[in-house]
Design a protein around this motif. Structure first.
Motif, PDB file in Angstrom:
ATOM      1  N   SER A  94      71.890  88.749 -22.428  1.00  0.00           N
ATOM      2  CA  SER A  94      72.172  88.303 -23.789  1.00  0.00           C
ATOM      3  C   SER A  94      73.460  87.471 -23.785  1.00  0.00           C
ATOM      4  N   ALA A  95      73.371  86.257 -24.306  1.00  0.00           N
ATOM      5  CA  ALA A  95      74.553  85.385 -24.347  1.00  0.00           C
ATOM      6  C   ALA A  95      75.660  86.013 -25.187  1.00  0.00           C
ATOM      7  N   LEU A  96      75.285  86.654 -26.288  1.00  0.00           N
ATOM      8  CA  LEU A  96      76.286  87.269 -27.157  1.00  0.00           C
ATOM      9  C   LEU A  96      76.984  88.428 -26.462  1.00  0.00           C
ATOM     10  N   ASN A  97      76.212  89.330 -25.845  1.00  0.00           N
ATOM     11  CA  ASN A  97      76.818  90.477 -25.170  1.00  0.00           C
ATOM     12  C   ASN A  97      77.703  90.037 -24.015  1.00  0.00           C
ATOM     13  N   PHE A  98      77.260  89.039 -23.249  1.00  0.00           N
ATOM     14  CA  PHE A  98      78.061  88.559 -22.121  1.00  0.00           C
ATOM     15  C   PHE A  98      79.370  87.953 -22.613  1.00  0.00           C
ATOM     16  N   ALA A  99      79.293  87.136 -23.666  1.00  0.00           N
ATOM     17  CA  ALA A  99      80.506  86.504 -24.187  1.00  0.00           C
ATOM     18  C   ALA A  99      81.472  87.541 -24.752  1.00  0.00           C
ATOM     19  N   LEU A 100      80.937  88.521 -25.471  1.00  0.00           N
ATOM     20  CA  LEU A 100      81.804  89.558 -26.034  1.00  0.00           C
ATOM     21  C   LEU A 100      82.476  90.374 -24.938  1.00  0.00           C
ATOM     22  N   GLY A 101      81.711  90.737 -23.922  1.00  0.00           N
ATOM     23  CA  GLY A 101      82.274  91.533 -22.832  1.00  0.00           C
ATOM     24  C   GLY A 101      83.346  90.791 -22.065  1.00  0.00           C
ATOM     25  N   MET A 102      83.082  89.516 -21.761  1.00  0.00           N
ATOM     26  CA  MET A 102      84.056  88.740 -20.993  1.00  0.00           C
ATOM     27  C   MET A 102      85.336  88.500 -21.789  1.00  0.00           C
ATOM     28  N   THR A 103      85.204  88.122 -23.051  1.00  0.00           N
ATOM     29  CA  THR A 103      86.406  87.817 -23.832  1.00  0.00           C
ATOM     30  C   THR A 103      87.231  89.069 -24.132  1.00  0.00           C
ATOM     31  N   LEU A 104      86.574  90.160 -24.512  1.00  0.00           N
ATOM     32  CA  LEU A 104      87.325  91.384 -24.790  1.00  0.00           C
ATOM     33  C   LEU A 104      87.945  91.942 -23.521  1.00  0.00           C
ATOM     34  N   GLY A 105      87.210  91.895 -22.410  1.00  0.00           N
ATOM     35  CA  GLY A 105      87.766  92.358 -21.135  1.00  0.00           C
ATOM     36  C   GLY A 105      88.964  91.533 -20.714  1.00  0.00           C
ATOM     37  N   THR A 106      88.879  90.206 -20.907  1.00  0.00           N
ATOM     38  CA  THR A 106      90.004  89.333 -20.561  1.00  0.00           C
ATOM     39  C   THR A 106      91.214  89.633 -21.430  1.00  0.00           C
ATOM     40  N   ALA A 107      90.986  89.854 -22.726  1.00  0.00           N
ATOM     41  CA  ALA A 107      92.099  90.147 -23.629  1.00  0.00           C
ATOM     42  C   ALA A 107      92.823  91.428 -23.227  1.00  0.00           C
ATOM     43  N   LEU A 108      92.055  92.474 -22.928  1.00  0.00           N
ATOM     44  CA  LEU A 108      92.674  93.743 -22.532  1.00  0.00           C
ATOM     45  C   LEU A 108      93.355  93.625 -21.172  1.00  0.00           C
ATOM     46  N   PHE A 109      92.702  92.952 -20.221  1.00  0.00           N
ATOM     47  CA  PHE A 109      93.283  92.817 -18.883  1.00  0.00           C
ATOM     48  C   PHE A 109      94.601  92.051 -18.923  1.00  0.00           C
ATOM     49  N   CYS A 110      94.640  90.961 -19.699  1.00  0.00           N
ATOM     50  CA  CYS A 110      95.858  90.153 -19.729  1.00  0.00           C
ATOM     51  C   CYS A 110      97.026  90.908 -20.356  1.00  0.00           C
ATOM     52  N   ILE A 111      96.746  91.727 -21.365  1.00  0.00           N
ATOM     53  CA  ILE A 111      97.830  92.541 -21.925  1.00  0.00           C
ATOM     54  C   ILE A 111      98.344  93.528 -20.884  1.00  0.00           C
ATOM     55  N   GLY A 112      97.428  94.200 -20.189  1.00  0.00           N
ATOM     56  CA  GLY A 112      97.850  95.158 -19.161  1.00  0.00           C
ATOM     57  C   GLY A 112      98.564  94.483 -18.008  1.00  0.00           C
ATOM     58  N   ALA A 113      98.010  93.357 -17.531  1.00  0.00           N
ATOM     59  CA  ALA A 113      98.640  92.650 -16.409  1.00  0.00           C
ATOM     60  C   ALA A 113     100.007  92.110 -16.807  1.00  0.00           C
ATOM     61  N   GLY A 114     100.135  91.609 -18.032  1.00  0.00           N
ATOM     62  CA  GLY A 114     101.430  91.107 -18.481  1.00  0.00           C
ATOM     63  C   GLY A 114     102.467  92.212 -18.562  1.00  0.00           C
ATOM     64  N   ALA A 115     102.050  93.379 -19.067  1.00  0.00           N
ATOM     65  CA  ALA A 115     102.989  94.500 -19.173  1.00  0.00           C
ATOM     66  C   ALA A 115     103.425  94.981 -17.789  1.00  0.00           C
ATOM     67  N   VAL A 116     102.464  95.056 -16.850  1.00  0.00           N
ATOM     68  CA  VAL A 116     102.805  95.501 -15.497  1.00  0.00           C
ATOM     69  C   VAL A 116     103.732  94.507 -14.807  1.00  0.00           C
ATOM     70  N   HIS A 117     103.425  93.218 -14.927  1.00  0.00           N
ATOM     71  CA  HIS A 117     104.276  92.200 -14.280  1.00  0.00           C
ATOM     72  C   HIS A 117     105.671  92.195 -14.887  1.00  0.00           C
ATOM     73  N   TRP A 118     105.741  92.393 -16.185  1.00  0.00           N
ATOM     74  CA  TRP A 118     107.043  92.471 -16.856  1.00  0.00           C
ATOM     75  C   TRP A 118     107.854  93.643 -16.314  1.00  0.00           C
ATOM     76  N   ALA A 119     107.201  94.806 -16.214  1.00  0.00           N
ATOM     77  CA  ALA A 119     107.917  96.004 -15.755  1.00  0.00           C
ATOM     78  C   ALA A 119     108.351  95.869 -14.291  1.00  0.00           C
TER      79      ALA A 119
END
Length: 352
Positions: A94-119
């Motif tokens: 499903s194009a919708l499910n794939f897009a939602l999963g990729m974008t939400l996963g990227t948003a969460l990953f970037c917040i976590g990666a940014g916090a870890v790199h900052w620390a």
């Protein structure tokens, strides 16, 4: 145990003597505090340019998180629910499910990666040892905790590095928007889909058994015929959705036996068309008693009088069946003169 497996006592060091004759010394305190290793500064601690690079990296990750959140919301608008795409190596998804999963996963990953790199690169990494204390904190300890928190906030650089602070706050503020948008999946959007069917002015009444347009002479007095709107094909992907609202039952009653004035006006030569969907829980009505002109829902025995506006005379249904206004076109076929004037099926919020 054999004698070879028994260790000889001469190989064991004595508690004191062997310590002075090349033996292994026994520590006085086996749990002595080894102390902290010598702190080694990071490149960011001694080079402000390296610190700035790390700051820009963290800010970039937080910015990517914000863009991914925007992409998550946009995916709901761009991709239809039934769109299927081929993505290697996943195959058809499903194009919708794939897009939602990729974008939400990227948003969460970037917040976590940014916090870890900052620390790891900008926050203080000096290890501090503190003595254990009782669970109940004294005023001095509380004051120390607050001071440690203030020192930690100061060492994190959140006040001195507004670029990181602002992008982090932006990413964290936008991320909950994903949860707001995803509430769309709780049900259909508040549109008027349930208030309309495929019936429209000029639509022919198609016999569901023969799949041919109906003529008035095809409907005999006392007979029950099921019909659907012209243009509806059982092979269409939304056939079940459409027929669940548009299913029609046709009966012919002697005009003098019709008690309801509107029913008579909306009929053609005694031929009346009513929704086949019971107004109780949506079961299809299929039992007709030609002497009394009553139709019975087989699920919960709701009974409707087709000679009197299809009003409820027995059972749990709360509303009469909606009537479809019909006529005859120039070719002599029965046609609809519009859509139902009220929602079909169960009460649907008391029919608006």
């Amino acid at each position: 145990m054999s004698s070879q497996e028994i260790p000889e006592e001469k190989h064991l060091p004595s508690e004191q003597g062997d310590a002075h004759h090349g033996g292994v010394a026994v520590a006085d305190d086996p749990f002595a505090d080894p102390g902290l290793p010598v702190h080694k500064p990071r490149i960011q601690d001694i080079d402000e340019r390296a610190a700035k690079r790390s700051e820009r990296t963290v800010a970039m990750l937080f910015t990517l998180s914000m863009l991914a959140t925007i992409g998550f919301i946009a995916s709901y608008v761009i991709f239809p629910v039934d769109k299927i795409v081929f993505i290697f190596p996943l195959g058809k998804v499903s194009a919708l499910n794939f897009a939602l999963g990729m974008t939400l996963g990227t948003a969460l990953f970037c917040i976590g990666a940014g916090a870890v790199h900052w620390a790891r690169t900008l926050m203080s990494d000096v290890e501090v040892a503190d003595d254990r204390h009782e669970i109940a904190a004294s005023p001095e300890v509380k004051a120390k905790v607050l001071q440690d928190f203030a020192d930690g906030a100061n060492e994190s650089g959140i006040g001195r590095r507004p670029l990181i602070r602002n992008t982090m706050l932006g990413a964290l503020a936008m991320l909950p928007l994903s949860a707001v948008v995803i509430m769309r999946d709780l049900g259909p959007l508040p549109e008027d889909k349930l208030r309309h069917t495929m019936w429209a002015k000029g639509k022919l009444l198609i016999n569901q058994n023969t799949m041919e347009p109906l003529r008035p002479e095809d409907v005999l007095v006392g007979s029950l015929t099921f019909a659907m709107p012209e243009g509806l094909d059982e092979h269409q992907h939304d056939f079940q959705t459409q027929i669940a609202k548009a299913a029609l039952m046709i009966v012919r009653i002697q005009p003098e036996d019709i008690k309801d004035k509107q029913e008579l006006e909306w009929s053609h030569d005694g031929i009346v068309a009513y929704s086949k969907i019971c107004t109780h829980v949506g079961c299809p009505i299929s039992l007709y008693e030609q002497q009394t002109h009553h139709v019975l829902c087989p699920c919960h025995q709701s009974t409707f009088d087709l000679s009197d506006g299809a009003r409820v005379i027995f059972g749990p249904a709360g509303h009469a069946l909606p009537q479809l206004r019909i006529g005859v076109n120039g070719d002599g076929f029965l046609e609809a003169l519009g859509d139902f004037e009220e929602p079909v099926g169960p009460a649907f919020w008391e029919r608006g």
